[in-house]
Motif scaffolding. Structure first.
Motif, short mmCIF file in Angstrom:
data_model
loop_
_atom_site.label_atom_id
_atom_site.label_comp_id
_atom_site.label_asym_id
_atom_site.label_seq_id
_atom_site.Cartn_x
_atom_site.Cartn_y
_atom_site.Cartn_z
N LEU A 16 0.84 -1.20 0.00
CA LEU A 16 0.00 0.00 0.00
C LEU A 16 0.87 1.25 0.00
O LEU A 16 0.57 2.23 -0.70
CB LEU A 16 -0.93 -0.01 1.21
CG LEU A 16 -1.82 -1.25 1.37
CD1 LEU A 16 -2.69 -1.13 2.62
CD2 LEU A 16 -2.68 -1.45 0.13
N LEU A 17 1.94 1.23 0.76
CA LEU A 17 2.87 2.35 0.76
C LEU A 17 3.53 2.51 -0.60
O LEU A 17 3.70 3.62 -1.10
CB LEU A 17 3.93 2.15 1.85
CG LEU A 17 3.44 2.23 3.30
CD1 LEU A 17 4.54 1.79 4.26
CD2 LEU A 17 2.97 3.65 3.64
N ALA A 18 3.88 1.37 -1.22
CA ALA A 18 4.49 1.42 -2.55
C ALA A 18 3.54 1.99 -3.59
O ALA A 18 3.96 2.61 -4.57
CB ALA A 18 4.95 0.02 -2.96
N GLY A 27 1.47 4.34 -3.00
CA GLY A 27 1.31 5.78 -2.78
C GLY A 27 0.59 6.18 -1.51
O GLY A 27 0.31 7.37 -1.32
N ALA A 28 0.30 5.21 -0.64
CA ALA A 28 -0.37 5.56 0.62
C ALA A 28 0.52 6.47 1.46
O ALA A 28 1.73 6.28 1.55
CB ALA A 28 -0.71 4.30 1.41
N THR A 29 -0.10 7.46 2.09
CA THR A 29 0.63 8.39 2.96
C THR A 29 1.10 7.71 4.23
O THR A 29 2.16 8.04 4.76
CB THR A 29 -0.29 9.59 3.31
OG1 THR A 29 -0.57 10.30 2.11
CG2 THR A 29 0.35 10.51 4.33
N GLY A 30 0.33 6.76 4.71
CA GLY A 30 0.66 6.04 5.94
C GLY A 30 -0.23 4.84 6.07
O GLY A 30 -1.08 4.57 5.22
N ILE A 31 -0.06 4.11 7.16
CA ILE A 31 -0.81 2.88 7.41
C ILE A 31 -1.55 3.00 8.73
O ILE A 31 -0.99 3.47 9.73
CB ILE A 31 0.11 1.65 7.45
CG1 ILE A 31 0.86 1.49 6.12
CG2 ILE A 31 -0.65 0.39 7.82
CD1 ILE A 31 -0.03 1.18 4.93
N ILE A 32 -2.82 2.59 8.73
CA ILE A 32 -3.55 2.46 9.98
C ILE A 32 -3.91 0.98 10.17
O ILE A 32 -4.08 0.25 9.21
CB ILE A 32 -4.82 3.33 10.03
CG1 ILE A 32 -5.81 2.95 8.92
CG2 ILE A 32 -4.45 4.80 9.94
CD1 ILE A 32 -7.17 3.63 9.06
N ARG A 33 -3.98 0.56 11.43
CA ARG A 33 -4.24 -0.85 11.75
C ARG A 33 -5.67 -1.10 12.18
O ARG A 33 -6.17 -2.23 12.07
CB ARG A 33 -3.30 -1.30 12.89
CG ARG A 33 -1.83 -1.02 12.64
CD ARG A 33 -1.28 -1.84 11.51
NE ARG A 33 0.13 -1.55 11.28
CZ ARG A 33 0.84 -2.04 10.27
NH1 ARG A 33 0.26 -2.83 9.39
NH2 ARG A 33 2.11 -1.73 10.13
N THR A 34 -6.34 -0.07 12.70
CA THR A 34 -7.71 -0.20 13.17
C THR A 34 -8.52 1.00 12.69
O THR A 34 -7.97 2.09 12.49
CB THR A 34 -7.78 -0.27 14.71
OG1 THR A 34 -7.22 0.93 15.25
CG2 THR A 34 -7.01 -1.48 15.24
N LEU A 35 -9.81 0.79 12.52
CA LEU A 35 -10.65 1.87 12.01
C LEU A 35 -10.86 2.99 13.01
O LEU A 35 -11.19 4.11 12.62
CB LEU A 35 -11.99 1.29 11.55
CG LEU A 35 -11.92 0.42 10.29
CD1 LEU A 35 -13.28 -0.20 10.00
CD2 LEU A 35 -11.42 1.20 9.09
#
Length: 226
Positions: free
Chosen positions: A201-203, A205-213
């Motif tokens: 997802l980062l590759a 173009g995602a700005t960052g990652i979230i693990r929970t909603l």
């Protein structure tokens, strides 16, 4: 209150609805029936986030023959039927939507799924009352020349409906095609990866990652860097 964003756009499958394994099993069974044996696990890894429109030529190439002309329509029916019996919500999905509503923060859903599939999912999980009028389906746009993710069309449709410019939208996506579509729309996208690192997802173009909603509301806080 000043916020980083004025609209939250959620993907449906894998973000709000725990539906991707159900879809993968239906797709695997259909491919096997048409002479291309595949496991549900392999189908999920190969097609996650991909529309039926984009899947069809790949399956036909591997099969070495065309699929039936009504394959897309029949698959929508098969998937919708399976969803109506089996789909469940992603933990925290209802809570985050209700939280955004309480705060007066607009949200919409942008999906590669057909309307019939989303209706089946939301009816089964009891979400229909809160999602009605807020869903955007890529197949709904085909008649107007729209394309599914990774094209930006369904995201832009959601932003137009809310009257929010793309740069003021934040998207929550769990697939690389979805992230790519959001970025192509000129929106900020956070990858949702509850069970992995989110490197794909980062590759994409995602700005960052979230693990929970439950991390979503904080993304709108102007004190938090977007």
């Amino acid at each position: 209150m000043k916020r980083n964003f004025d609209l939250v756009i959620f993907d449906c499958d894998g973000v709000l609805m725990d539906s991707e394994k159900v879809s993968a099993r239906v797709v695997a069974a259909d491919m096997t029936e048409h002479g291309v044996p595949i496991t549900p696990e392999a189908a999920m890894a190969r097609f996650v986030g991909m529309s039926l429109k984009h899947m069809k030529p790949l399956i036909e190439a591997e099969r070495g023959a065309p699929l039936p002309a009504d394959w897309n329509a029949r698959m929508i029916q098969k998937i919708a039927l399976a969803m109506s019996h089996e789909v469940t919500e992603i933990p925290g999905a209802r809570a985050v939507l209700e939280s955004l509503d309480r705060e007066g923060i607009p949200w919409r859903i942008a999906s590669n799924s057909a309307d019939a599939e989303m209706d089946a999912k939301f009816t089964r999980t009891g979400f229909l009352a809160i999602t009605e009028g807020r869903t955007h389906s890529a197949p709904r746009l085909f008649a107007q020349g729209g394309q599914p993710k990774p094209a930006p069309d369904v995201f832009l449709d959601a932003a137009r409906a809310q009257g929010v410019p793309p740069h003021r939208c934040v998207v929550i996506e769990d697939s690389a095609p979805g992230v790519a579509g959001a970025v192509a729309a000129g929106m900020t996208c956070y990858g949702f990866a509850p069970h992995g690192e989110g490197s794909t997802l980062l590759a994409a173009g995602a700005t960052g990652i979230i693990r929970t909603l439950d991390a979503v509301p904080a993304l709108l806080d102007a004190r938090v860097a977007a």
